[in-house]
Design a protein around this motif. Structure first.
Motif, PDB file in Angstrom:
ATOM      1  N   GLN A   1      -0.302  -6.250  14.516  1.00  8.30           N
ATOM      2  CA  GLN A   1      -1.172  -6.077  13.475  1.00  8.30           C
ATOM      3  C   GLN A   1      -0.495  -5.906  12.236  1.00  8.30           C
ATOM      4  O   GLN A   1      -0.805  -6.283  11.008  1.00  8.30           O
ATOM      5  CB  GLN A   1      -2.165  -5.169  13.619  1.00  8.30           C
ATOM      6  CG  GLN A   1      -3.182  -5.238  14.673  1.00  8.30           C
ATOM      7  CD  GLN A   1      -4.129  -3.885  15.172  1.00  8.30           C
ATOM      8  OE1 GLN A   1      -3.799  -2.774  14.834  1.00  8.30           O
ATOM      9  NE2 GLN A   1      -5.208  -4.264  15.545  1.00  8.30           N
ATOM     10  N   LEU A   2       0.546  -5.191  12.183  1.00  7.67           N
ATOM     11  CA  LEU A   2       1.515  -4.770  10.989  1.00  7.67           C
ATOM     12  C   LEU A   2       2.130  -6.260  10.380  1.00  7.67           C
ATOM     13  O   LEU A   2       2.124  -6.411   9.444  1.00  7.67           O
ATOM     14  CB  LEU A   2       2.348  -3.826  11.275  1.00  7.67           C
ATOM     15  CG  LEU A   2       3.521  -3.429  10.002  1.00  7.67           C
ATOM     16  CD1 LEU A   2       2.829  -2.907   8.905  1.00  7.67           C
ATOM     17  CD2 LEU A   2       4.824  -2.508  10.447  1.00  7.67           C
ATOM     18  N   SER A   3       2.627  -6.966  11.399  1.00  8.49           N
ATOM     19  CA  SER A   3       3.244  -7.993  11.054  1.00  8.49           C
ATOM     20  C   SER A   3       2.514  -9.131  10.206  1.00  8.49           C
ATOM     21  O   SER A   3       2.617  -9.666   9.325  1.00  8.49           O
ATOM     22  CB  SER A   3       3.887  -8.651  12.148  1.00  8.49           C
ATOM     23  OG  SER A   3       4.419  -9.798  12.066  1.00  8.49           O
ATOM     24  N   ASN A   4       1.194  -9.238  11.094  1.00  6.53           N
ATOM     25  CA  ASN A   4       0.091 -10.160  10.529  1.00  6.53           C
ATOM     26  C   ASN A   4      -0.299  -9.743   9.066  1.00  6.53           C
ATOM     27  O   ASN A   4      -0.567 -10.613   7.908  1.00  6.53           O
ATOM     28  CB  ASN A   4      -1.157 -10.147  11.509  1.00  6.53           C
ATOM     29  CG  ASN A   4      -1.050 -11.267  12.661  1.00  6.53           C
ATOM     30  OD1 ASN A   4       0.006 -11.830  12.703  1.00  6.53           O
ATOM     31  ND2 ASN A   4      -1.585 -10.538  13.795  1.00  6.53           N
ATOM     32  N   PHE A   5      -0.500  -8.281   8.924  1.00  5.69           N
ATOM     33  CA  PHE A   5      -0.864  -7.911   7.770  1.00  5.69           C
ATOM     34  C   PHE A   5       0.034  -8.212   6.355  1.00  5.69           C
ATOM     35  O   PHE A   5      -0.270  -8.643   5.407  1.00  5.69           O
ATOM     36  CB  PHE A   5      -1.056  -6.447   7.746  1.00  5.69           C
ATOM     37  CG  PHE A   5      -1.342  -5.698   6.459  1.00  5.69           C
ATOM     38  CD1 PHE A   5      -2.745  -5.662   6.198  1.00  5.69           C
ATOM     39  CD2 PHE A   5      -0.514  -4.877   5.684  1.00  5.69           C
ATOM     40  CE1 PHE A   5      -2.980  -5.074   4.897  1.00  5.69           C
ATOM     41  CE2 PHE A   5      -0.907  -4.586   4.437  1.00  5.69           C
ATOM     42  CZ  PHE A   5      -2.261  -4.382   4.037  1.00  5.69           C
ATOM     43  N   ILE A   6       1.375  -7.962   6.827  1.00  8.81           N
ATOM     44  CA  ILE A   6       2.333  -8.268   5.749  1.00  8.81           C
ATOM     45  C   ILE A   6       2.548  -9.885   5.645  1.00  8.81           C
ATOM     46  O   ILE A   6       2.598 -10.107   4.418  1.00  8.81           O
ATOM     47  CB  ILE A   6       3.807  -7.615   6.292  1.00  8.81           C
ATOM     48  CG1 ILE A   6       3.741  -6.228   6.279  1.00  8.81           C
ATOM     49  CG2 ILE A   6       4.867  -8.409   5.483  1.00  8.81           C
ATOM     50  CD1 ILE A   6       5.148  -5.634   7.272  1.00  8.81           C
ATOM     51  N   ASN A   7       2.350 -10.447   6.715  1.00  9.39           N
ATOM     52  CA  ASN A   7       2.316 -12.026   6.300  1.00  9.39           C
ATOM     53  C   ASN A   7       1.287 -12.596   5.706  1.00  9.39           C
ATOM     54  O   ASN A   7       1.332 -13.713   5.034  1.00  9.39           O
ATOM     55  CB  ASN A   7       2.760 -12.614   7.535  1.00  9.39           C
ATOM     56  CG  ASN A   7       4.082 -12.423   8.170  1.00  9.39           C
ATOM     57  OD1 ASN A   7       4.939 -12.168   7.351  1.00  9.39           O
ATOM     58  ND2 ASN A   7       4.202 -12.534   9.600  1.00  9.39           N
TER      59      ASN A   7
ATOM     60  N   TYR B   1      -1.314 -11.126   3.210  1.00  6.20           N
ATOM     61  CA  TYR B   1      -1.530 -10.309   2.073  1.00  6.20           C
ATOM     62  C   TYR B   1      -0.492 -10.530   1.061  1.00  6.20           C
ATOM     63  O   TYR B   1       0.778 -10.402   1.475  1.00  6.20           O
ATOM     64  CB  TYR B   1      -1.912  -9.072   2.139  1.00  6.20           C
ATOM     65  CG  TYR B   1      -3.363  -8.760   3.158  1.00  6.20           C
ATOM     66  CD1 TYR B   1      -4.394  -8.669   2.179  1.00  6.20           C
ATOM     67  CD2 TYR B   1      -3.232  -8.695   4.258  1.00  6.20           C
ATOM     68  CE1 TYR B   1      -5.567  -8.797   2.869  1.00  6.20           C
ATOM     69  CE2 TYR B   1      -4.540  -8.469   5.057  1.00  6.20           C
ATOM     70  CZ  TYR B   1      -5.586  -8.566   4.334  1.00  6.20           C
ATOM     71  OH  TYR B   1      -6.792  -8.263   5.075  1.00  6.20           O
ATOM     72  N   HIS B   2      -1.029 -10.775  -0.097  1.00  9.98           N
ATOM     73  CA  HIS B   2       0.100 -11.085  -1.331  1.00  9.98           C
ATOM     74  C   HIS B   2       0.315  -9.667  -1.591  1.00  9.98           C
ATOM     75  O   HIS B   2      -0.668  -8.686  -1.973  1.00  9.98           O
ATOM     76  CB  HIS B   2      -0.757 -11.747  -2.467  1.00  9.98           C
ATOM     77  CG  HIS B   2       0.128 -11.903  -3.489  1.00  9.98           C
ATOM     78  ND1 HIS B   2       1.282 -12.743  -3.721  1.00  9.98           N
ATOM     79  CD2 HIS B   2      -0.056 -11.099  -4.746  1.00  9.98           C
ATOM     80  CE1 HIS B   2       1.846 -12.610  -4.815  1.00  9.98           C
ATOM     81  NE2 HIS B   2       0.991 -11.586  -5.727  1.00  9.98           N
ATOM     82  N   GLU B   3       1.828  -9.092  -1.709  1.00 14.61           N
ATOM     83  CA  GLU B   3       2.075  -7.711  -2.114  1.00 14.61           C
ATOM     84  C   GLU B   3       1.339  -6.680  -1.417  1.00 14.61           C
ATOM     85  O   GLU B   3       0.643  -5.947  -2.250  1.00 14.61           O
ATOM     86  CB  GLU B   3       2.018  -7.725  -3.530  1.00 14.61           C
ATOM     87  CG  GLU B   3       2.653  -8.647  -4.511  1.00 14.61           C
ATOM     88  CD  GLU B   3       2.779  -8.381  -5.934  1.00 14.61           C
ATOM     89  OE1 GLU B   3       2.155  -7.461  -6.543  1.00 14.61           O
ATOM     90  OE2 GLU B   3       3.298  -9.408  -6.598  1.00 14.61           O
ATOM     91  N   PRO B   4       1.278  -6.667  -0.023  1.00 10.85           N
ATOM     92  CA  PRO B   4       0.799  -5.586   0.413  1.00 10.85           C
ATOM     93  C   PRO B   4       1.382  -4.227   0.384  1.00 10.85           C
ATOM     94  O   PRO B   4       2.597  -3.898   0.273  1.00 10.85           O
ATOM     95  CB  PRO B   4       0.914  -5.969   1.967  1.00 10.85           C
ATOM     96  CG  PRO B   4       2.122  -6.769   2.107  1.00 10.85           C
ATOM     97  CD  PRO B   4       1.954  -7.491   0.675  1.00 10.85           C
ATOM     98  N   SER B   5       0.695  -3.274   0.220  1.00  2.08           N
ATOM     99  CA  SER B   5       1.172  -1.823   0.185  1.00  2.08           C
ATOM    100  C   SER B   5       0.844  -1.147   1.629  1.00  2.08           C
ATOM    101  O   SER B   5      -0.268  -1.209   2.076  1.00  2.08           O
ATOM    102  CB  SER B   5       0.703  -0.923  -1.112  1.00  2.08           C
ATOM    103  OG  SER B   5       0.957  -1.574  -2.160  1.00  2.08           O
ATOM    104  N   ILE B   6       1.949  -0.441   2.036  1.00  6.03           N
ATOM    105  CA  ILE B   6       1.685   0.139   3.496  1.00  6.03           C
ATOM    106  C   ILE B   6       2.218   1.753   3.291  1.00  6.03           C
ATOM    107  O   ILE B   6       3.084   2.084   2.908  1.00  6.03           O
ATOM    108  CB  ILE B   6       2.635  -0.552   4.648  1.00  6.03           C
ATOM    109  CG1 ILE B   6       2.273  -1.982   4.402  1.00  6.03           C
ATOM    110  CG2 ILE B   6       2.688   0.012   5.896  1.00  6.03           C
ATOM    111  CD1 ILE B   6       3.313  -2.679   5.273  1.00  6.03           C
ATOM    112  N   ILE B   7       1.213   2.464   3.816  1.00  6.40           N
ATOM    113  CA  ILE B   7       1.482   3.869   3.928  1.00  6.40           C
ATOM    114  C   ILE B   7       1.355   4.420   5.461  1.00  6.40           C
ATOM    115  O   ILE B   7       0.506   3.802   6.123  1.00  6.40           O
ATOM    116  CB  ILE B   7       0.289   4.452   2.983  1.00  6.40           C
ATOM    117  CG1 ILE B   7       0.198   4.218   1.676  1.00  6.40           C
ATOM    118  CG2 ILE B   7       0.433   6.015   3.030  1.00  6.40           C
ATOM    119  CD1 ILE B   7      -0.705   4.658   1.091  1.00  6.40           C
TER     120      ILE B   7
END
Length: 136
Positions: A113-119, A121-127
């Motif tokens: 899920q993290l990998s898909n999110f990063i790939n 979304y444009h400029e994702p922010s992760i906390i």
């Protein structure tokens, strides 16, 4: 066709810059139109607009957005402009664009899920929040 307002007035717009003689553009056309129709008919995604610009006829506009190949897809989101580099099937366009207007916060529970999110979304922010609870 108000080119001066291309990147304003809407939450998010996906623009296809095309040339009528381009085979790839001709292949994309029905998928793009299908995606536009589905997004428009859905009350959750009808704020997502899709549009097309004939880059040969609109040379000034093409130069403004540095269009050098066809088709070129660009996303206009508020005051940001970025390239669309995802699946160009109708389903792929719908999925990607829907994610662009999705929830501000997304819980990511797996590495996949993290990998898909990063790939996707444009400029994702992760906390990251670590639980003090030994059960989690």
């Amino acid at each position: 066709n108000n080119n001066n307002n291309l990147d304003s007035n809407n939450d998010i717009i996906l623009i296809q810059f095309y040339a009528s003689w381009c085979g790839h553009c001709q292949t994309l056309a029905p998928e793009f139109e299908k995606a536009a129709k589905i997004l428009k008919e859905n009350s959750l995604t009808n704020n997502i607009k899709l549009g097309k610009v004939d880059a040969i006829k609109e040379e000034e506009l093409s130069d403004r957005f540095i269009i050098t190949a066809f088709p070129t897809l660009k996303i206009f989101k508020k005051d940001q402009i970025f390239d669309y580099n995802s699946d160009t099937t109708a389903d792929g366009i719908i999925e990607y664009m829907t994610k662009q207007v999705g929830p501000v916060v997304t819980n990511l529970l797996t590495i996949e899920q993290l990998s898909n999110f990063i790939n996707n979304y444009h400029e994702p922010s992760i906390i990251y929040f670590k639980s003090n609870n030994n059960n989690n």
